[in-house]
Scaffold this active site. Structure first.
Site, short mmCIF file in Angstrom:
data_model
loop_
_atom_site.label_atom_id
_atom_site.label_comp_id
_atom_site.label_asym_id
_atom_site.label_seq_id
_atom_site.Cartn_x
_atom_site.Cartn_y
_atom_site.Cartn_z
N GLU A 37 0.85 -1.20 0.00
CA GLU A 37 0.00 0.00 0.00
C GLU A 37 0.88 1.24 0.00
OE1 GLU A 37 -2.42 2.61 3.27
OE2 GLU A 37 -2.41 0.44 3.53
N LYS A 126 -10.73 -2.59 7.82
CA LYS A 126 -9.48 -2.15 8.45
C LYS A 126 -9.83 -1.56 9.81
CE LYS A 126 -6.30 1.78 7.98
NZ LYS A 126 -5.87 2.88 7.07
#
Length: 208
Positions: A37, A126
C-alpha cells in the site's frame, strides 16, 4: 485479499518516493510480502504507484492508501491498482472500488462504522487504530460480525504484539511505521520485514 494471499501482511509505504520503489519493494517481496500500500499523502504518489504496478503488479497486490474521495479511486483504477485502503468508512469510496473490481479495505473505529461498511458491500474491514482497541475489542466485534467478514488490524502493530491480534480473530495486519519510515534505507526495510515475517511464522507454528 484475505483469500488470495498466503501471508496476510500489508506493507504500508507512507512517504516513499518513485525513486525509492525499486530499492524497497524487492526486499519486501523477497521476505514474503504479497500486498503493498502506498498512501496518497506520499510525495508524487501517482508516479510511485505507476512504477510499483508496472514493475511488481504481477508479483503483489499493489494499491493506494489514505483514499478518502471516490475520484481518487478512479485515478487509482487507471493506474492499475487493485486495492483501496481508507482511514475512514466512506460508502462512496467503497462502491467506487467495488465497481472497478478492486478490493476495498475501509477504515472503521466503531461497530456502527463496521456494519455501515458491510451494508455497502465491503467484505473486509481495516480496524484503525488497532492498538487503541486491543485484542479484546476484536474478539467482541468478531462475535457479532458475519463469519465471512475479515478484520485487518492496522495502527500500532509490531512484531511483538502481532500474534495477539491474529489470535483474537484478525485475518491479517497492516504494517506502517514499525515496518517503513520515510527516508530509511533498503537494508532497514529488509531487516524490519524479516522481523515481521518471523513473527508471522511463529504464530503459524503455535496455531497448529
Amino acid at each position: 485479499m484475505h483469500q488470495s494471499i498466503k501471508m496476510p501482511l500489508v506493507a504500508i509505504l507512507r512517504g516513499i518516493t518513485a525513486e525509492e520503489i525499486d530499492s524497497h519493494i524487492p526486499p519486501l517481496l523477497e521476505a514474503g510480502f504479497e500486498a503493498i500500500e502506498i498512501p496518497l499523502n506520499s510525495p508524487q504518489w501517482p508516479l510511485s504507484l505507476a512504477r510499483a504496478v508496472a514493475s511488481y503488479g504481477n508479483k503483489a497486490i499493489i494499491g493506494g492508501g489514505t483514499v478518502i474521495d471516490p475520484g481518487e479511486v478512479e485515478k487509482l483504477a487507471g493506474l492499475g491498482c487493485r486495492l483501496i485502503v481508507s482511514p475512514n468508512c466512506c460508502p462512496e469510496v467503497i462502491r467506487a472500488a467495488l465497481r472497478h473490481n478492486m478490493q476495498a479495505l475501509p477504515g472503521c473505529f466503531t461497530a456502527t462504522e463496521v456494519f455501515a461498511a458491510v451494508r455497502t458491500g465491503a467484505n473486509q474491514i481495516k480496524l484503525f487504530p488497532a492498538a487503541l482497541f486491543g485484542p479484546g475489542y476484536i474478539r467482541a466485534l468478531k462475535s457479532v460480525l458475519p463469519a465471512d467478514i475479515a478484520i485487518w488490524a492496522v495502527g500500532g502493530v509490531t512484531p511483538e504484539n502481532m500474534a495477539a491480534f491474529l489470535q483474537a480473530g484478525c485475518t491479517g495486519v497492516g504494517l506502517g511505521s514499525d515496518l517503513y519510515r520515510a527516508g530509511q534505507s533498503a537494508t532497514q526495510t529488509a531487516a524490519r520485514a524479516a522481523a515481521f515475517v518471523q513473527a508471522w511464522r511463529r504464530h503459524q507454528k503455535e496455531a497448529v
